[in-house]
Write an enzyme that holds these catalytic residues in place. Structure first.
Site, PDB file in Angstrom:
ATOM      1  CG  ASP A 167     -14.093   2.555  28.245  1.00  0.00           C
ATOM      2  OD1 ASP A 167     -14.275   3.545  27.508  1.00  0.00           O
ATOM      3  OD2 ASP A 167     -13.039   1.895  28.266  1.00  0.00           O
ATOM      4  CB  ILE A 168     -15.916   1.272  23.648  1.00  0.00           C
ATOM      5  CG1 ILE A 168     -17.418   1.567  23.604  1.00  0.00           C
ATOM      6  CG2 ILE A 168     -15.512   0.406  22.434  1.00  0.00           C
ATOM      7  CD1 ILE A 168     -17.864   2.301  22.349  1.00  0.00           C
ATOM      8  CG  ASP A 169     -11.605   1.900  22.295  1.00  0.00           C
ATOM      9  OD1 ASP A 169     -11.475   1.100  21.351  1.00  0.00           O
ATOM     10  OD2 ASP A 169     -12.214   2.983  22.205  1.00  0.00           O
TER      11      ASP A 169
ATOM     12  CG  ASN B 171     -11.642   8.144  28.967  1.00  0.00           C
ATOM     13  OD1 ASN B 171     -11.210   7.085  29.436  1.00  0.00           O
ATOM     14  ND2 ASN B 171     -12.269   8.193  27.816  1.00  0.00           N
TER      15      ASN B 171
ATOM     16  CE  LYS C 153     -15.520   7.519  28.892  1.00  0.00           C
ATOM     17  NZ  LYS C 153     -15.049   6.113  28.913  1.00  0.00           N
TER      18      LYS C 153
ATOM     19  CG  ASP D  68      -9.583   0.601  29.771  1.00  0.00           C
ATOM     20  OD1 ASP D  68      -8.494   0.556  29.188  1.00  0.00           O
ATOM     21  OD2 ASP D  68     -10.597   1.136  29.271  1.00  0.00           O
TER      22      ASP D  68
END
Length: 258
Positions: free
Chosen positions: A8-10, A210, A184, A207
């Protein structure tokens, strides 16, 4: 032996300032050098993380919360939103004064100009723009995702009346909106099938709310130390938080890097 890692990114790869630490960059580079596939798995559209992907040399991703999947520049799977459901959401949100952002494969467009909650969410993502306004944009293109702007106590209305859509909160003011069958995990499923890799040979690190489905789907689901409390029960492992290089720590614990 794990063959692929979805990140994941954020809140996972980048901190609140949207910065990737040097240790995390080094961990990803070492992972790539070991020939383990590294894939971004995010709610963002590709045009909101393209610079980061280039910086890290990552060319594969599950974007729009699973609605568009790409492997090394080639589209693998995509899901667009049903316009009947879009219209119903447009009408319902208008009744309650809740603005929307429409996301197609090229840009983000809102239906209410200069709304402070939209501006705040884009600022929090460190995006150097606010979306232009075109209330009819959804009629003119195919959408992969939408953003609905309402506060937490107001979202029940939409869960009750829009069961054909999946709504997942990612911000104090905003929820991502996708087709009900998209997540996802669904995007990951199609990419793993394309690569002929078993879910048991996959790692996913995240985190947010989603990330529930993807952590439960793969062989090793890793929740960041700063993860939403509701995500923890879906994880096989809890790593350190994003400000203490949780991605690197997890990859070392799994012996994917040294």
């Amino acid at each position: 032996m794990y063959k692929i890692v979805f990140i994941d990114i954020d809140g996972t790869l980048v901190n609140e300032d949207k910065i990737v630490s040097n240790e995390t960059k080094a961990a990803i580079k070492q992972l790539q050098q070991s020939r383990v596939e590294v894939v971004l798995s995010t709610g963002r559209p590709p045009y909101h993380f393209s610079a980061l992907a280039r910086e890290l040399g990552i060319h594969s991703y599950v974007s729009f919360n699973g609605a568009y999947v790409c492997y090394r520049g080639k589209g693998v799977k995509s899901f667009t939103m049903n316009k009947v459901y879009i219209q119903r959401l447009v009408e319902l949100s208008s009744e309650h004064g809740h603005p929307l952002v429409f996301l197609d494969n090229e840009k983000a467009v809102c239906n209410e100009e200069n709304h402070p909650h939209i501006i705040q969410s884009f600022n929090d993502l460190k995006l150097a723009y606010a979306p232009k306004c075109n209330p009819d944009f959804w009629r003119e293109t195919e959408l992969f995702q939408m953003m609905l702007y309402c506060q937490k106590h107001e979202e029940r209305l939409y869960h009750e009346q829009m069961s054909e859509l999946s709504l997942v909160r990612w911000h104090e003011y905003a929820l991502d909106v996708m087709p009900a069958h998209v997540s996802k995990a669904v995007g990951i499923h199609y990419l793993l099938h394309y690569l002929d890799i078993s879910p048991d040979a996959a790692v996913a690190i995240g985190d947010g709310l989603n990330d529930k489905e993807m952590l439960a789907y793969v062989g090793m689901g890793v929740a960041m130390g700063n993860a939403h409390p509701d995500l923890m029960e879906h994880a096989n492992m809890i790593t350190k938080d994003v400000n203490h290089d949780g991605v690197s720590f997890a990859l070392k614990k799994l012996r994917l890097i040294t």
